[in-house]
Design a protein around this motif. Structure first.
Motif, mmCIF file in Angstrom:
data_model
loop_
_atom_site.group_PDB
_atom_site.id
_atom_site.type_symbol
_atom_site.label_atom_id
_atom_site.label_comp_id
_atom_site.label_asym_id
_atom_site.label_seq_id
_atom_site.Cartn_x
_atom_site.Cartn_y
_atom_site.Cartn_z
ATOM 1 N N ASP A 1 12.410 -16.480 14.739
ATOM 2 C CA ASP A 1 11.487 -16.796 13.953
ATOM 3 C C ASP A 1 11.200 -15.435 13.040
ATOM 4 O O ASP A 1 11.204 -14.718 13.588
ATOM 5 N N GLN A 2 11.036 -15.521 11.848
ATOM 6 C CA GLN A 2 10.340 -14.285 11.046
ATOM 7 C C GLN A 2 9.386 -13.654 11.678
ATOM 8 O O GLN A 2 8.949 -12.559 11.624
ATOM 9 N N MET A 3 8.295 -14.374 12.410
ATOM 10 C CA MET A 3 7.172 -14.170 12.702
ATOM 11 C C MET A 3 7.536 -13.519 14.064
ATOM 12 O O MET A 3 6.767 -12.381 14.510
ATOM 13 N N ALA A 4 8.381 -13.719 15.129
ATOM 14 C CA ALA A 4 8.917 -12.927 16.044
ATOM 15 C C ALA A 4 9.484 -11.419 15.655
ATOM 16 O O ALA A 4 8.923 -10.676 16.244
ATOM 17 N N LEU A 5 10.008 -11.526 14.597
ATOM 18 C CA LEU A 5 10.213 -10.035 13.810
ATOM 19 C C LEU A 5 9.023 -9.155 13.380
ATOM 20 O O LEU A 5 8.932 -8.218 13.648
ATOM 21 N N ARG A 6 8.189 -10.165 12.777
ATOM 22 C CA ARG A 6 6.759 -9.491 12.400
ATOM 23 C C ARG A 6 5.918 -9.095 13.658
ATOM 24 O O ARG A 6 5.604 -7.861 13.561
ATOM 25 N N PHE A 7 5.965 -9.776 14.883
ATOM 26 C CA PHE A 7 5.267 -9.416 16.072
ATOM 27 C C PHE A 7 5.806 -8.089 16.539
ATOM 28 O O PHE A 7 4.980 -7.058 16.929
ATOM 29 N N VAL A 8 7.152 -7.843 16.686
ATOM 30 C CA VAL A 8 7.780 -6.872 17.049
ATOM 31 C C VAL A 8 7.540 -5.553 16.296
ATOM 32 O O VAL A 8 7.380 -4.598 16.445
ATOM 33 N N LEU A 9 7.711 -5.653 14.832
ATOM 34 C CA LEU A 9 7.483 -4.737 14.050
ATOM 35 C C LEU A 9 5.918 -4.283 14.080
ATOM 36 O O LEU A 9 5.700 -2.982 14.158
ATOM 37 N N ALA A 10 4.967 -5.144 14.260
ATOM 38 C CA ALA A 10 3.532 -5.008 14.487
ATOM 39 C C ALA A 10 3.436 -3.978 15.760
ATOM 40 O O ALA A 10 2.665 -3.099 15.749
ATOM 41 N N HIS A 11 4.057 -4.570 16.739
ATOM 42 C CA HIS A 11 3.871 -3.768 18.126
ATOM 43 C C HIS A 11 4.533 -2.295 17.797
ATOM 44 O O HIS A 11 3.769 -1.374 18.375
ATOM 45 N N GLU A 12 5.544 -2.041 17.104
ATOM 46 C CA GLU A 12 6.076 -0.833 16.800
ATOM 47 C C GLU A 12 5.314 0.131 15.930
ATOM 48 O O GLU A 12 4.974 1.036 16.209
ATOM 49 N N ILE A 13 4.741 -0.603 14.984
ATOM 50 C CA ILE A 13 3.589 0.112 14.210
ATOM 51 C C ILE A 13 2.365 0.444 14.701
ATOM 52 O O ILE A 13 1.769 1.457 14.817
ATOM 53 N N GLY A 14 2.077 -0.434 16.021
ATOM 54 C CA GLY A 14 0.909 -0.067 16.991
ATOM 55 C C GLY A 14 1.117 1.174 17.666
ATOM 56 O O GLY A 14 0.171 2.093 17.913
ATOM 57 N N HIS A 15 2.643 1.555 17.984
ATOM 58 C CA HIS A 15 2.934 2.938 18.655
ATOM 59 C C HIS A 15 2.553 3.895 17.479
ATOM 60 O O HIS A 15 2.144 4.841 17.947
ATOM 61 N N PHE A 16 2.935 3.675 16.225
ATOM 62 C CA PHE A 16 2.580 4.674 15.209
ATOM 63 C C PHE A 16 1.019 4.972 15.233
ATOM 64 O O PHE A 16 0.765 6.162 15.041
ATOM 65 N N LEU A 17 0.342 3.987 15.400
ATOM 66 C CA LEU A 17 -1.092 4.039 15.224
ATOM 67 C C LEU A 17 -1.522 4.980 16.738
ATOM 68 O O LEU A 17 -2.390 6.018 16.477
ATOM 69 N N GLN A 18 -0.962 4.614 17.721
ATOM 70 C CA GLN A 18 -1.344 5.535 18.979
ATOM 71 C C GLN A 18 -0.873 7.018 18.884
ATOM 72 O O GLN A 18 -1.740 7.815 19.063
ATOM 73 N N TYR A 19 0.113 7.241 18.155
ATOM 74 C CA TYR A 19 0.750 8.699 17.925
ATOM 75 C C TYR A 19 -0.465 9.335 16.889
ATOM 76 O O TYR A 19 -0.605 10.547 17.194
ATOM 77 N N GLU A 20 -0.897 8.553 16.126
ATOM 78 C CA GLU A 20 -1.900 9.262 14.842
ATOM 79 C C GLU A 20 -3.179 9.559 15.681
ATOM 80 O O GLU A 20 -3.684 10.472 15.293
ATOM 81 N N ALA A 21 -3.519 8.553 16.374
ATOM 82 C CA ALA A 21 -4.861 8.664 17.043
ATOM 83 C C ALA A 21 -4.752 9.549 18.252
ATOM 84 O O ALA A 21 -6.086 10.093 18.702
ATOM 85 N N ASP A 22 -3.648 9.875 18.810
ATOM 86 C CA ASP A 22 -3.752 10.666 20.352
ATOM 87 C C ASP A 22 -2.511 11.767 20.132
ATOM 88 O O ASP A 22 -1.529 11.619 20.525
#
Length: 167
Positions: A85-106
């Motif tokens: 599903d496209q939302m499965a892709l969106r979920f995984v992309l959001a997960h990876e962007i979550g890592h980028f947010l972690q890198y920015e915050a820490d």
């Protein structure tokens, strides 16, 4: 998202994503990334590259003089996600962007990763999973016609004895 065991369980159609033009993949990925960043009101420098591998998306932090975080997308895993599903892709992309947010915050996390130092991976992976689920809700709410549980059971890493296992 590392899914080391996924390669052997990919549907036959997903084993080679080369039938999808890379420009089409890039357009699809970029539109999802833009939607996620827009909903977060975040301006993160992200470069995207593609490879054929064993089933993973890889979020690399900006190290040293790099101008952007790097999102590396396995074309086979991309195809497997889109087949779900496209939302499965969106979920995984959001997960990876979550890592980028972690890198920015820490900055300490980024410094450790750039130096190749081991981290408490499960902690960061669970936070990134939360961000992925949160973004699906923010972007789609109750209109999300997506069986997240089934998709995550398919995508999960079941290498419980592997030190890099994260769920």
């Amino acid at each position: 998202l590392l899914a080391a065991d996924l390669a052997g369980s990919l549907p036959a159609a997903a084993k080679s994503a080369s039938v999808i033009p890379e420009a089409e993949i890039d357009k699809n990925v970029s539109s999802h990334v833009s939607a996620i960043l827009g909903a977060l009101d975040a301006n993160l420098p992200i470069s995207i590259s593609y490879f054929e591998g064993n089933g993973s998306f890889i979020a690399n932090p900006r190290c040293e003089q790099a101008s952007a975080h790097r999102l590396r997308i396995d074309l086979n895993f991309y195809k497997a996600l889109v087949d779900i599903d496209q939302m499965a892709l969106r979920f995984v992309l959001a997960h990876e962007i979550g890592h980028f947010l972690q890198y920015e915050a820490d900055p300490n996390l980024t410094a450790h990763l750039c130096a190749g130092v081991a981290i408490r991976q499960k902690h960061y992976e669970l936070m990134a999973d939360f961000i992925g689920g949160y973004m699906i809700d923010v972007l789609h709410g109750s209109a999300a016609n997506f069986d997240l549980y089934s998709a995550m059971m398919y995508l999960a890493d079941y290498s419980f004895t592997d030190v890099a296992h994260h769920g």
